[in-house]
Write a protein that holds these residues in place. Sequence first.
Motif, PDB file in Angstrom:
ATOM      1  N   PHE A 222       0.833  -1.206   0.000  1.00 33.88           N
ATOM      2  CA  PHE A 222       0.000   0.000   0.000  1.00 33.88           C
ATOM      3  C   PHE A 222       0.868   1.257   0.000  1.00 33.88           C
ATOM      4  O   PHE A 222       0.655   2.171  -0.796  1.00 33.88           O
ATOM      5  N   ILE A 223       1.863   1.292   0.893  1.00 34.99           N
ATOM      6  CA  ILE A 223       2.709   2.490   1.012  1.00 34.99           C
ATOM      7  C   ILE A 223       3.442   2.776  -0.295  1.00 34.99           C
ATOM      8  O   ILE A 223       3.452   3.897  -0.799  1.00 34.99           O
ATOM      9  N   PHE A 224       4.053   1.744  -0.878  1.00 37.98           N
ATOM     10  CA  PHE A 224       4.816   1.965  -2.109  1.00 37.98           C
ATOM     11  C   PHE A 224       3.925   2.466  -3.240  1.00 37.98           C
ATOM     12  O   PHE A 224       4.319   3.331  -4.012  1.00 37.98           O
ATOM     13  N   SER A 225       2.713   1.920  -3.335  1.00 37.83           N
ATOM     14  CA  SER A 225       1.821   2.352  -4.416  1.00 37.83           C
ATOM     15  C   SER A 225       1.330   3.773  -4.164  1.00 37.83           C
ATOM     16  O   SER A 225       1.248   4.589  -5.077  1.00 37.83           O
ATOM     17  N   TRP A 226       0.991   4.048  -2.929  1.00 33.43           N
ATOM     18  CA  TRP A 226       0.474   5.372  -2.561  1.00 33.43           C
ATOM     19  C   TRP A 226       1.522   6.457  -2.825  1.00 33.43           C
ATOM     20  O   TRP A 226       1.204   7.555  -3.244  1.00 33.43           O
ATOM     21  N   ASN A 227       2.794   6.121  -2.575  1.00 31.66           N
ATOM     22  CA  ASN A 227       3.867   7.097  -2.696  1.00 31.66           C
ATOM     23  C   ASN A 227       4.366   7.300  -4.124  1.00 31.66           C
ATOM     24  O   ASN A 227       5.111   8.228  -4.387  1.00 31.66           O
ATOM     25  N   GLU A 228       4.012   6.407  -5.031  1.00 26.91           N
ATOM     26  CA  GLU A 228       4.663   6.373  -6.340  1.00 26.91           C
ATOM     27  C   GLU A 228       4.346   7.628  -7.162  1.00 26.91           C
ATOM     28  O   GLU A 228       3.219   8.087  -7.207  1.00 26.91           O
ATOM     29  N   LEU A 229       5.361   8.167  -7.821  1.00 32.00           N
ATOM     30  CA  LEU A 229       5.121   9.364  -8.638  1.00 32.00           C
ATOM     31  C   LEU A 229       5.386   9.153 -10.127  1.00 32.00           C
ATOM     32  O   LEU A 229       4.563   9.511 -10.959  1.00 32.00           O
ATOM     33  N   MET A 230       6.511   8.516 -10.472  1.00 32.30           N
ATOM     34  CA  MET A 230       6.913   8.548 -11.875  1.00 32.30           C
ATOM     35  C   MET A 230       5.896   7.908 -12.826  1.00 32.30           C
ATOM     36  O   MET A 230       5.502   8.523 -13.824  1.00 32.30           O
ATOM     37  N   PHE A 231       5.444   6.690 -12.510  1.00 32.50           N
ATOM     38  CA  PHE A 231       4.466   6.039 -13.393  1.00 32.50           C
ATOM     39  C   PHE A 231       3.187   6.864 -13.474  1.00 32.50           C
ATOM     40  O   PHE A 231       2.600   7.011 -14.551  1.00 32.50           O
ATOM     41  N   ALA A 232       2.768   7.396 -12.315  1.00 32.48           N
ATOM     42  CA  ALA A 232       1.534   8.188 -12.303  1.00 32.48           C
ATOM     43  C   ALA A 232       1.675   9.412 -13.194  1.00 32.48           C
ATOM     44  O   ALA A 232       0.750   9.788 -13.917  1.00 32.48           O
ATOM     45  N   LEU A 233       2.857  10.018 -13.175  1.00 28.86           N
ATOM     46  CA  LEU A 233       3.121  11.209 -13.972  1.00 28.86           C
ATOM     47  C   LEU A 233       3.053  10.892 -15.468  1.00 28.86           C
ATOM     48  O   LEU A 233       2.512  11.647 -16.264  1.00 28.86           O
ATOM     49  N   VAL A 234       3.598   9.725 -15.826  1.00 23.86           N
ATOM     50  CA  VAL A 234       3.728   9.373 -17.233  1.00 23.86           C
ATOM     51  C   VAL A 234       2.433   8.770 -17.782  1.00 23.86           C
ATOM     52  O   VAL A 234       2.062   9.009 -18.915  1.00 23.86           O
ATOM     53  N   ILE A 268      -1.273  13.669   1.752  1.00 22.29           N
ATOM     54  CA  ILE A 268      -0.663  12.468   1.186  1.00 22.29           C
ATOM     55  C   ILE A 268       0.127  11.719   2.253  1.00 22.29           C
ATOM     56  O   ILE A 268       0.061  10.495   2.357  1.00 22.29           O
ATOM     57  N   VAL A 269       0.870  12.468   3.057  1.00 15.34           N
ATOM     58  CA  VAL A 269       1.844  11.835   3.953  1.00 15.34           C
ATOM     59  C   VAL A 269       1.205  11.217   5.199  1.00 15.34           C
ATOM     60  O   VAL A 269       1.642  10.167   5.660  1.00 15.34           O
ATOM     61  N   ILE A 270       0.161  11.862   5.727  1.00 17.76           N
ATOM     62  CA  ILE A 270      -0.406  11.407   7.010  1.00 17.76           C
ATOM     63  C   ILE A 270      -0.786   9.911   7.009  1.00 17.76           C
ATOM     64  O   ILE A 270      -0.350   9.171   7.902  1.00 17.76           O
ATOM     65  N   PRO A 271      -1.561   9.425   6.024  1.00 14.37           N
ATOM     66  CA  PRO A 271      -1.910   7.995   6.075  1.00 14.37           C
ATOM     67  C   PRO A 271      -0.685   7.083   6.019  1.00 14.37           C
ATOM     68  O   PRO A 271      -0.646   6.054   6.700  1.00 14.37           O
ATOM     69  N   VAL A 272       0.315   7.493   5.221  1.00 15.02           N
ATOM     70  CA  VAL A 272       1.512   6.661   5.106  1.00 15.02           C
ATOM     71  C   VAL A 272       2.227   6.563   6.449  1.00 15.02           C
ATOM     72  O   VAL A 272       2.657   5.486   6.867  1.00 15.02           O
ATOM     73  N   ILE A 273       2.335   7.704   7.133  1.00 11.54           N
ATOM     74  CA  ILE A 273       3.050   7.693   8.413  1.00 11.54           C
ATOM     75  C   ILE A 273       2.300   6.837   9.423  1.00 11.54           C
ATOM     76  O   ILE A 273       2.910   6.069  10.175  1.00 11.54           O
ATOM     77  N   ILE A 274       0.979   6.922   9.414  1.00 13.08           N
ATOM     78  CA  ILE A 274       0.202   6.091  10.338  1.00 13.08           C
ATOM     79  C   ILE A 274       0.473   4.610  10.063  1.00 13.08           C
ATOM     80  O   ILE A 274       0.790   3.831  10.963  1.00 13.08           O
TER      81      ILE A 274
ATOM     82  N   ALA B 124       9.058   7.247   5.835  1.00 11.23           N
ATOM     83  CA  ALA B 124       7.688   7.073   5.344  1.00 11.23           C
ATOM     84  C   ALA B 124       7.226   8.258   4.517  1.00 11.23           C
ATOM     85  O   ALA B 124       6.224   8.165   3.823  1.00 11.23           O
ATOM     86  N   THR B 125       7.935   9.380   4.587  1.00 11.27           N
ATOM     87  CA  THR B 125       7.497  10.554   3.849  1.00 11.27           C
ATOM     88  C   THR B 125       7.607  10.304   2.344  1.00 11.27           C
ATOM     89  O   THR B 125       8.662   9.919   1.847  1.00 11.27           O
ATOM     90  N   THR B 126       6.497  10.503   1.656  1.00  8.88           N
ATOM     91  CA  THR B 126       6.427  10.334   0.205  1.00  8.88           C
ATOM     92  C   THR B 126       7.592  11.072  -0.466  1.00  8.88           C
ATOM     93  O   THR B 126       7.815  12.249  -0.197  1.00  8.88           O
ATOM     94  N   TYR B 127       8.333  10.371  -1.334  1.00 11.19           N
ATOM     95  CA  TYR B 127       9.534  10.975  -1.929  1.00 11.19           C
ATOM     96  C   TYR B 127       9.213  12.271  -2.647  1.00 11.19           C
ATOM     97  O   TYR B 127       9.974  13.237  -2.593  1.00 11.19           O
ATOM     98  N   ALA B 128       8.092  12.276  -3.342  1.00  9.78           N
ATOM     99  CA  ALA B 128       7.718  13.485  -4.071  1.00  9.78           C
ATOM    100  C   ALA B 128       7.502  14.641  -3.102  1.00  9.78           C
ATOM    101  O   ALA B 128       7.857  15.785  -3.397  1.00  9.78           O
TER     102      ALA B 128
END
Lengths: 293, 302
Positions: A222-234, A268-274, B124-128
């Motif tokens: 979940f965390i890795f998918s939620w955080n992902e940027l590059m694929f989402a951007l492209v 974006i960050v709050i759920p990941v940190i939890i 845990a902080t989103t890289y972006a």
Amino acid sequence: MSVETATGTAATSAPATAHRTAQRERRLWVQILLIALVILFCIFPFYWMVTTSLKTQIVALQSPPAWIFDATTANYTEVLFADGVGYTLMNSLIVAVCTTILAVGLGCPAAYALARFEFRGKKDLWFWFITNRMVSPVVLALPFFLIVRMLGLLDTHIVLILIYLTFNLPIVIWICTDQFRSIPRDLDEAALLEGASQWRIFRSVCLPLAMPGVAVSSIFSFIFSWNELMFALVLTRTYAKTAPAMAVSFMEGYNLPYGKIMATSTLIVIPVIIFALIASKQLVRGLTMGAVK
Amino acid sequence: MSQSVKSPSMPGRVSRATLFGFLGPAVITLALIGIVPLAFAVWTSMRDYNLTKLARQKFIGFENYVTVLNDGAFWDAMGRTFTLLAIALPMQLIFGLGIALLLHKPGLGFFKTIARLSLVVPMATTYAVVGLLGQVMFNLKYGVVNQLLGFLGLGPFDWLGDPNLAFVTVIFWDVWQWTPFCALVLLAGLTTVPPEIEEAARLETKSWLTILRHVQLPFLVPGLTALLILRTADTLKLFDMVFTMTRGGPGAATEFIALLIQRVGFRAFDQGLASAQAVILLIITIVLSRLYISFFYREVHS
């Protein structure tokens, strides 16, 4: 350095004891101070993000920056309801949950097979799974973009859900293989003698016992998918745009809307940190893929 | 091959059908999303494939590869990537080890729990978001970093505008984000030292350095190797944080390998050339993964 070792057994005169207590106390304070510094170093950017998200644009553009100001939640209402960040957060949630379910559903049986069965090519299969974790996303982003464009699937959720499996599936497989190995074989052998099929042993005996590993790998996925940027951007534009891609799209022009950018970032960050705090005990093991227990 | 003998005396031997039932779905999925695109990338890399003139794409063999291997920009980006690794990783390991030793000392239970939890926050902080935070905190005029340095009588510095300082800023965030990870991994290593051995050593000497070198270090080796290889792979992947902070600039000062490939492929639209770069990066990654396997997963092979 080790002069005082000898005095330890000698008659402890009152001044010496007092001296040592004072020294121990001083060391304790140094330790407390250093740990406090570590905490401050880790937390400060987070603190700055949250406070900036509560500033109006005028306060955010003060020079030097303001530490005390009238907090406002206007940025949050604005990004959530006027700018459509709420919609992109929903997209992120859909994509992250679906890809996690798929990764666990496909990965658990595979992990069980890797942990329990002997077969030719196991080593190569293992290596292939690991390589997928190492591959830079940019290597896949190019061909994926071209293929998806040909298929007319740009800007759809399913594309992100599938491509996120390239890193989630390996993670689930590693963590769960590790977990299945730790379950004693006596249990499955007993079940096998009673005539249970492999599939039944997996589902009714081993999988319930492997639940901690499944939970941890789900959190990671979940965390890795939620955080992902590059694929989402492209691969997305508007319809399937995720929250990190949305945050980036605020970065146009001269006077950046700092408050809005930080409000989106906080959301974006709050759920990941939890989630990360929940899994904090297994974090090291999960991120080093079992190399460090 | 046709080992369909299923007996408890031969644990692990199952029929092909069973094996396929368990492994098939995962393997087929990963092949479709992992290998097919790679094969397509290899095909693209042999072509003059530009998104702006799709009609004229033609087979050109290894020409793109020759271009990449002779391309200064590609090797510059590679050099920057490994420079970042060579500077940031030792800092992460040294600070991480310091924090691990600090938290390994007995006492202060609750306070240390808070410290351990706060170590999770940077990782845990989103890289972006880290990159966006960089824009806010390191801004020349409005940034808090220049304000804090001002209290010490330093600056102001144009962190994101000056090529060298922009590189320093990237190093700073990389160190901020991954030092806690190193600390937690090394702390986990320290707790595997048997307490009686450590206590015996403490009776022998008061020097923490001696204890570290002769008692604790052997237990830290697995963690250190894992960190070395994971950080190498992640630095080769580094994209999100830099993209949201500097977009590779100013100039090409922070254009690491993943950013270069993204720019060539999606902003210059030369997919053929970018694919060739990606394939070369993939080969480097596979070599590094082989290293990883030979270090950690020996037990799987036996």
